[in-house]
Design a protein around this motif. Structure first.
Motif, PDB file in Angstrom:
ATOM      1  N   LYS A 164       0.808  -1.217   0.000  1.00  0.00           N
ATOM      2  CA  LYS A 164       0.000   0.000   0.000  1.00  0.00           C
ATOM      3  C   LYS A 164       0.853   1.284   0.000  1.00  0.00           C
ATOM      4  CE  LYS A 164      -4.182  -1.779   0.197  1.00  0.00           C
ATOM      5  NZ  LYS A 164      -5.216  -1.325   1.117  1.00  0.00           N
ATOM      6  N   THR A 374     -15.839   1.971   5.503  1.00  0.00           N
ATOM      7  CA  THR A 374     -16.984   2.163   4.615  1.00  0.00           C
ATOM      8  C   THR A 374     -17.989   3.177   5.172  1.00  0.00           C
ATOM      9  OG1 THR A 374     -18.126   0.308   5.681  1.00  0.00           O
ATOM     10  CG2 THR A 374     -16.806  -0.191   3.735  1.00  0.00           C
ATOM     11  N   ASN A 397     -12.877   9.423  -6.261  1.00  0.00           N
ATOM     12  CA  ASN A 397     -13.921   8.499  -6.693  1.00  0.00           C
ATOM     13  C   ASN A 397     -14.159   7.501  -5.561  1.00  0.00           C
ATOM     14  OD1 ASN A 397     -15.155   6.056  -7.811  1.00  0.00           O
ATOM     15  ND2 ASN A 397     -14.909   7.061  -9.796  1.00  0.00           N
ATOM     16  N   TYR A 398     -15.283   7.646  -4.896  1.00  0.00           N
ATOM     17  CA  TYR A 398     -15.519   6.893  -3.670  1.00  0.00           C
ATOM     18  C   TYR A 398     -15.614   5.389  -3.922  1.00  0.00           C
ATOM     19  CZ  TYR A 398     -17.414   5.704   0.912  1.00  0.00           C
ATOM     20  OH  TYR A 398     -17.603   5.154   2.158  1.00  0.00           O
ATOM     21  N   GLU A 399     -16.197   5.002  -5.046  1.00  0.00           N
ATOM     22  CA  GLU A 399     -16.295   3.577  -5.356  1.00  0.00           C
ATOM     23  C   GLU A 399     -14.910   2.985  -5.583  1.00  0.00           C
ATOM     24  OE1 GLU A 399     -19.046   1.869  -5.020  1.00  0.00           O
ATOM     25  OE2 GLU A 399     -20.000   3.756  -4.446  1.00  0.00           O
ATOM     26  N   ASN A 400     -14.048   3.742  -6.256  1.00  0.00           N
ATOM     27  CA  ASN A 400     -12.674   3.280  -6.440  1.00  0.00           C
ATOM     28  C   ASN A 400     -11.937   3.193  -5.102  1.00  0.00           C
ATOM     29  OD1 ASN A 400     -13.054   3.100  -9.173  1.00  0.00           O
ATOM     30  ND2 ASN A 400     -11.958   4.999  -9.678  1.00  0.00           N
ATOM     31  N   LEU A 402     -13.229   2.558  -2.201  1.00  0.00           N
ATOM     32  CA  LEU A 402     -13.687   1.363  -1.500  1.00  0.00           C
ATOM     33  C   LEU A 402     -13.028   0.115  -2.072  1.00  0.00           C
ATOM     34  CD1 LEU A 402     -17.507   2.073  -1.034  1.00  0.00           C
ATOM     35  CD2 LEU A 402     -15.700   2.266   0.678  1.00  0.00           C
ATOM     36  N   ASP A 403     -12.901   0.055  -3.386  1.00  0.00           N
ATOM     37  CA  ASP A 403     -12.282  -1.102  -4.026  1.00  0.00           C
ATOM     38  C   ASP A 403     -10.815  -1.248  -3.608  1.00  0.00           C
ATOM     39  OD1 ASP A 403     -14.597  -1.799  -5.342  1.00  0.00           O
ATOM     40  OD2 ASP A 403     -14.065  -0.775  -7.214  1.00  0.00           O
ATOM     41  N   LYS A 404     -10.113  -0.111  -3.532  1.00  0.00           N
ATOM     42  CA  LYS A 404      -8.693  -0.135  -3.183  1.00  0.00           C
ATOM     43  C   LYS A 404      -8.465  -0.417  -1.698  1.00  0.00           C
ATOM     44  CE  LYS A 404      -7.200   3.179  -6.732  1.00  0.00           C
ATOM     45  NZ  LYS A 404      -6.647   4.544  -6.938  1.00  0.00           N
ATOM     46  N   ASN A 405      -9.480  -0.176  -0.909  1.00  0.00           N
ATOM     47  CA  ASN A 405      -9.325  -0.292   0.544  1.00  0.00           C
ATOM     48  C   ASN A 405     -10.160  -1.415   1.147  1.00  0.00           C
ATOM     49  OD1 ASN A 405      -7.623   2.166   1.657  1.00  0.00           O
ATOM     50  ND2 ASN A 405      -8.849   2.936  -0.050  1.00  0.00           N
ATOM     51  N   MET A 406     -10.414  -2.431   0.349  1.00  0.00           N
ATOM     52  CA  MET A 406     -11.156  -3.577   0.879  1.00  0.00           C
ATOM     53  C   MET A 406     -10.358  -4.257   1.989  1.00  0.00           C
ATOM     54  SD  MET A 406     -12.718  -5.225  -2.631  1.00  0.00           S
ATOM     55  CE  MET A 406     -13.427  -6.617  -1.751  1.00  0.00           C
ATOM     56  N   CYS A 407     -11.045  -4.615   3.060  1.00  0.00           N
ATOM     57  CA  CYS A 407     -10.405  -5.237   4.220  1.00  0.00           C
ATOM     58  C   CYS A 407     -11.254  -6.421   4.676  1.00  0.00           C
ATOM     59  CB  CYS A 407     -10.249  -4.213   5.345  1.00  0.00           C
ATOM     60  SG  CYS A 407      -9.171  -2.820   4.942  1.00  0.00           S
TER      61      CYS A 407
END
Length: 459
Positions: A164, A374, A397-400, A402-407
């Motif tokens: 990261k 989230t 871009n909030y959706e991006n 979220l995708d990059k920060n999946m936990c």
């Protein structure tokens, strides 16, 4: 003697008084009826009958005089008592300096700001933490970058940090969440390799240790909270500690309206030399803190002893386990005692039903945090004028995001597996720890019947 006088007399004389349970009518006036092997939720006897230790603790009149002395003096703003508190807290943690502030949140905000971390920068942070950790990053205009946790320890997973790190990464903000030290040996090695600042969020970890060194003194700075629930309670309050003199001088100026201090030269009469805040500690907060500090090491050792004992007892029960500690951990302080729950080992019993069963035994508990990364406050920050002006549309871009920060490990812990016991339970005696373990064992041994009786809540 009427009922109210009877209750008052029995409480004052140290006799436990129990009200009638909302689940069944088997516990009246400190006595219980029913099979002690049967869970209380099924009508059996409660595992724990006594009252748990109160928190916070203040013993009048023993503790009163130091606070009353400050109040009578009329010197209530920052002065000698605050200085004494800071000196003793620095000595206790093992750092050269300490600066007290109004709360742990502002300790984090000030620390991030005075390491010159702000708009355009990224800060690596775990998702399993209190909201203040991430809000401190956002208030400074930086971007939080979430690194998933090690589910066995509840701490940031060091093996996932380097993937990261980008050219914009300025700092790692490990959180010793629940009073359990993060893997600081690996984190500091990663930070050194990539020339990153490490700010320890030790707000829940007063006197926790890694290789005999107290957390908060390992990174470039450490932040503490003295909010009422904490192991060192003042009501509200916080502290920054560090060996970096210039950094601490900048923090002092920042917390005092930006006025010059120490190496931050200038004349106070000429006004502030930096943009600052006003987050000064009060003398009566410091007076309370000095009293509470006297009990901290004693209480910490009791929690540590009881947590080790309870962990050994629980390990024998299938489907539930205490958090693991990293090998370098020489002391965890358990602001919260976390358990990992596997419903498959409890005949499919939902976590909520398990907790209802545990509470019926007289053991208070909760499921802990919900997923943080989230939550809508991050999206709100991205929509603010500051972020809109500093960052690109792709960044925001909030959706991006979220995708990059999946936990996924954090989600699993938050949504299905974590169970917390609060730190005051660990101030009980060894028999109280036995009661907790016995309660869990009773629920495990009778899981089939509990699931059948409460089938609507079972899954």
């Amino acid at each position: 003697m009427n009922r109210r006088k009877f209750i008052k007399k029995t409480i004052l004389s140290g006799v436990s008084v129990l009200t009638i349970s909302g689940l069944n009518n088997s516990y009246i006036w400190g006595q219980t009826k029913g099979d002690s092997r049967l869970p209380a939720i099924l009508g059996g006897a409660k595992s724990h009958l006594d009252l748990w230790p109160n928190w916070p603790v203040w013993r009048s009149p023993d503790y009163d005089e130091s606070v009353l002395k400050v109040l009578r003096s009329g010197i209530w703003s920052r002065s000698k008592i605050t200085g004494e508190f800071e000196k003793k807290w620095a000595e206790l943690i093992g750092t050269k300096r300490c600066l007290s502030v109004v709360n742990g949140t502002n300790a984090l905000i000030a620390s991030i700001a005075q390491f010159n971390i702000g708009p355009g920068d990224e800060v690596i942070v775990p998702p399993y933490t209190f909201v203040a950790t991430v809000q401190a990053i956002l208030i400074n205009g930086a971007l939080p970058v979430f690194v998933d946790i090690d589910p066995e320890t509840f701490q940031i997973d060091p093996s996932k940090i380097e993937t990261k790190i980008t050219s914009r990464t300025k700092a790692i903000l490990p959180v010793h969440i629940l009073g359990i030290p993060a893997d600081m040996t690996k984190i500091m090695a990663i930070a050194k390799k990539h020339n990153l600042i490490v700010i320890e969020d030790a707000c829940q970890a007063h006197l926790a240790e890694v290789n005999g060194k107290r957390v908060g003194s390992i990174g470039h700075a450490g932040c503490f909270s003295f909010q009422t629930s904490k192991n060192m309670p003042i009501g509200e309050g916080g502290a920054i500690v560090s060996d970096d003199e210039k950094f601490m001088d900048r923090c002092f100026s920042y917390h005092n309206l930006g006025l010059p201090y120490g190496t931050q030269v200038g004349s106070v009469s000429s006004g502030p030399f930096m943009v600052g805040s006003k987050i000064r500690f009060t003398e009566y907060q410091a007076a309370i803190g000095l009293v509470q500090m006297k009990n901290l090491e004693r209480d910490t050792n009791i929690r540590w002893k009881n947590a080790k004992y309870l962990s050994e007892k629980i390990k024998a029960i299938s489907g539930i386990s205490p958090a693991k500690l990293y090998p370098e951990t020489t002391k965890a302080v358990f602001h919260l005692f976390p358990l990992l729950y596997n419903k498959n080992k409890f005949k499919g019993m939902s976590r909520s039903l398990f907790m209802d069963s545990l509470r019926a035994e007289g053991i208070p508990c909760s499921s802990g945090y919900t997923p943080l990364h989230t939550q809508p406050f991050i999206k709100a920050a991205f929509e603010s004028k500051l972020y809109q002006k500093v960052y690109t549309k792709e960044d925001l871009n909030y959706e991006n995001f979220l995708d990059k920060n999946m936990c996924p490990m954090n989600d699993l812990i938050c949504n299905e597996e974590a169970i917390w016991l609060t730190q005051n339970l660990l101030l009980g005696d060894e028999s109280s720890m036995d009661n907790i373990a016995n309660a869990i064992e009773k629920i495990y041994n009778n899981a089939d019947e509990i699931v059948r009786k409460f089938k609507n809540k079972a899954i």
